[in-house]
Design a protein around this motif. Structure first.
Motif, mmCIF file in Angstrom:
data_model
loop_
_atom_site.group_PDB
_atom_site.id
_atom_site.type_symbol
_atom_site.label_atom_id
_atom_site.label_comp_id
_atom_site.label_asym_id
_atom_site.label_seq_id
_atom_site.Cartn_x
_atom_site.Cartn_y
_atom_site.Cartn_z
ATOM 1 N N MET A 1 43.256 18.933 7.330
ATOM 2 C CA MET A 1 42.962 17.658 6.668
ATOM 3 C C MET A 1 41.791 16.947 7.337
ATOM 4 N N MET A 2 41.767 16.918 8.641
ATOM 5 C CA MET A 2 40.677 16.256 9.352
ATOM 6 C C MET A 2 39.364 16.990 9.145
ATOM 7 N N ARG A 3 39.410 18.305 9.034
ATOM 8 C CA ARG A 3 38.188 19.065 8.768
ATOM 9 C C ARG A 3 37.659 18.744 7.373
ATOM 10 N N CYS A 4 38.545 18.658 6.391
ATOM 11 C CA CYS A 4 38.115 18.349 5.024
ATOM 12 C C CYS A 4 37.531 16.938 4.935
ATOM 13 N N LEU A 5 38.137 15.993 5.632
ATOM 14 C CA LEU A 5 37.611 14.633 5.623
ATOM 15 C C LEU A 5 36.236 14.569 6.282
ATOM 16 N N ARG A 6 36.044 15.354 7.326
ATOM 17 C CA ARG A 6 34.739 15.376 7.990
ATOM 18 C C ARG A 6 33.672 15.952 7.068
ATOM 19 N N GLU A 7 34.042 16.919 6.253
ATOM 20 C CA GLU A 7 33.062 17.532 5.351
ATOM 21 C C GLU A 7 32.616 16.572 4.261
ATOM 22 N N VAL A 8 33.484 15.656 3.856
ATOM 23 C CA VAL A 8 33.109 14.687 2.813
ATOM 24 C C VAL A 8 32.643 13.369 3.420
ATOM 25 N N ASN A 9 32.337 13.378 4.714
ATOM 26 C CA ASN A 9 31.758 12.225 5.416
ATOM 27 C C ASN A 9 32.690 11.010 5.399
ATOM 28 N N VAL A 10 33.964 11.274 5.685
ATOM 29 C CA VAL A 10 34.965 10.216 5.821
ATOM 30 C C VAL A 10 35.375 10.150 7.283
ATOM 31 N N ASP A 11 35.675 8.932 7.764
ATOM 32 C CA ASP A 11 36.090 8.767 9.161
ATOM 33 C C ASP A 11 37.265 9.681 9.475
ATOM 34 N N ASN A 12 37.082 10.524 10.477
ATOM 35 C CA ASN A 12 38.155 11.452 10.861
ATOM 36 C C ASN A 12 38.534 11.303 12.333
ATOM 37 N N ASN A 13 38.235 10.152 12.902
ATOM 38 C CA ASN A 13 38.623 9.877 14.284
ATOM 39 C C ASN A 13 40.059 9.354 14.318
ATOM 40 N N THR A 14 40.894 9.995 15.101
ATOM 41 C CA THR A 14 42.298 9.601 15.185
ATOM 42 C C THR A 14 42.431 8.331 16.029
ATOM 43 N N VAL A 15 43.078 7.323 15.476
ATOM 44 C CA VAL A 15 43.296 6.074 16.193
ATOM 45 C C VAL A 15 44.789 5.754 16.316
ATOM 46 N N GLY A 16 45.646 6.688 15.932
ATOM 47 C CA GLY A 16 47.077 6.477 16.051
ATOM 48 C C GLY A 16 47.826 7.107 14.903
ATOM 49 N N TRP A 17 48.992 6.606 14.636
ATOM 50 C CA TRP A 17 49.820 7.142 13.559
ATOM 51 C C TRP A 17 50.656 6.007 12.983
ATOM 52 N N TYR A 18 51.241 6.266 11.832
ATOM 53 C CA TYR A 18 52.152 5.301 11.222
ATOM 54 C C TYR A 18 53.492 5.984 10.961
ATOM 55 N N GLN A 19 54.528 5.184 10.878
ATOM 56 C CA GLN A 19 55.852 5.711 10.593
ATOM 57 C C GLN A 19 56.690 4.633 9.930
ATOM 58 N N SER A 20 57.652 5.081 9.159
ATOM 59 C CA SER A 20 58.559 4.162 8.485
ATOM 60 C C SER A 20 59.803 3.949 9.340
ATOM 61 N N THR A 21 60.509 2.889 9.051
ATOM 62 C CA THR A 21 61.736 2.576 9.760
ATOM 63 C C THR A 21 62.684 1.872 8.797
ATOM 64 N N LEU A 22 63.935 1.765 9.195
ATOM 65 C CA LEU A 22 64.941 1.091 8.388
ATOM 66 C C LEU A 22 65.585 -0.016 9.213
ATOM 67 N N MET A 23 65.591 -1.211 8.660
ATOM 68 C CA MET A 23 66.211 -2.379 9.280
ATOM 69 C C MET A 23 65.655 -2.660 10.671
ATOM 70 N N GLY A 24 64.363 -2.353 10.892
ATOM 71 C CA GLY A 24 63.713 -2.689 12.148
ATOM 72 C C GLY A 24 64.097 -1.846 13.338
ATOM 73 N N LEU A 25 64.714 -0.670 13.120
ATOM 74 C CA LEU A 25 65.133 0.193 14.236
ATOM 75 C C LEU A 25 64.021 1.186 14.540
ATOM 76 N N TYR A 26 63.122 0.799 15.434
ATOM 77 C CA TYR A 26 62.001 1.676 15.784
ATOM 78 C C TYR A 26 61.839 1.855 17.289
ATOM 79 N N GLN A 27 62.486 1.078 18.110
ATOM 80 C CA GLN A 27 62.311 1.146 19.563
ATOM 81 C C GLN A 27 63.173 2.280 20.125
ATOM 82 N N THR A 28 62.598 3.461 20.171
ATOM 83 C CA THR A 28 63.295 4.649 20.617
ATOM 84 C C THR A 28 62.497 5.340 21.714
ATOM 85 N N VAL A 29 63.167 6.250 22.420
ATOM 86 C CA VAL A 29 62.494 7.029 23.461
ATOM 87 C C VAL A 29 61.456 7.955 22.834
#
Length: 254
Positions: free
Chosen positions: A88-116
């Motif tokens: 995916m990052m290679r394809c984005l680079r070929e179409v001149n889209v920002d492909n620098n990783t700056v983190g990730w996103y994730q979903s949670t339920l009822m605010g339970l995200y503070q895990t090891v």
């Protein structure tokens, strides 16, 4: 003269190495919509994805993102997920889209995200990335009318303890680090390009007065409207009777 030039060069290099603290996470509206769409489609299952953008001074710009495949315990499937990310990052680079990783996103339920697992993921990311954030989105809270979107990073004090293998109860009590001090929330600013802003302006009506609320004319609300009108008529009759009594009293006094 040479000493002066060398000193100025070293000062310039030192100033470049000093990283300003992260003040705000600026997200493109398209990236926000893609995160919301991905998390809501698979809710209540938890999903993750990659954040792409640029690290500019004290602002971390999130310009794009893409979802990760749902992971399972099979090692071959996990390897396929890593290959998918690289492709995916290679394809984005070929179409001149920002492909620098700056983190990730994730979903949670009822605010339970503070895990090891979240802490370990942060440490793995920061081995290769100078600064990264995790965007947490809670579809269950968003259904209540609140955009439950927040950007998190590990605090510097906790990262130092974790790197020194001091992640235990005694060391945390000694350093007076509580669960509130583990994560640091960064303000989020949603930004759109000038072209998108101009297009949204064209979609807005000319005058709010010209808007017609046709939902009020639906037959499903006729019973409530009829009952409300009856209450209003009764109140008007009481008001009229009270006004007549006041007029009679005034005439008697005169």
């Amino acid at each position: 003269m040479a000493n002066t030039m060398a000193r100025s060069f070293l000062q310039a290099v030192a100033s470049e190495e000093v990283t300003p603290p992260l003040r705000v996470v600026q997200m493109e509206g398209l990236a926000v919509l893609k995160i919301i769409k991905h998390c809501k489609e698979f809710s209540p299952a938890l999903v993750t994805g990659q954040l792409l953008g640029l690290d500019v001074g004290s602002v971390l710009e999130v310009t794009n993102c893409f979802p990760f495949p749902i992971r399972e315990d099979d090692e071959e499937i996990e390897a396929d997920g890593a290959n998918y990310q690289l492709e995916m990052m290679r394809c984005l680079r070929e179409v001149n889209v920002d492909n620098n990783t700056v983190g990730w996103y994730q979903s949670t339920l009822m605010g339970l995200y503070q895990t090891v697992e979240l802490i370990e993921t942060f440490m793995n990311y920061q081995e290769n990335i100078r600064r990264c954030v995790c965007i947490i989105y809670d579809p269950s809270k968003s259904n209540q009318g609140v955009l439950a979107l927040k950007a998190l990073k590990l605090s510097d004090s906790f990262m130092e303890l974790y790197r020194n293998n001091e992640f235990n109860g005694d060391k945390l009590r000694e350093k007076k680090v509580t669960w509130v001090d583990i994560f640091e929330e960064i303000p989020i600013k949603v930004s759109n390009s000038a072209l998108i802003s101009a297009f949204m302006t064209e979609l807005e009506p000319d005058s709010p007065v010209a808007q017609c609320d046709f939902d009020r004319l639906q037959l499903s609300t006729s019973s409530f409207m009829e009952r409300n009108l009856e209450f209003m008529i009764e109140c008007m009759e009481d008001l009229s009777a009270e006004q007549n009594r006041v007029l009679v009293s005034l005439c008697t006094l005169i």
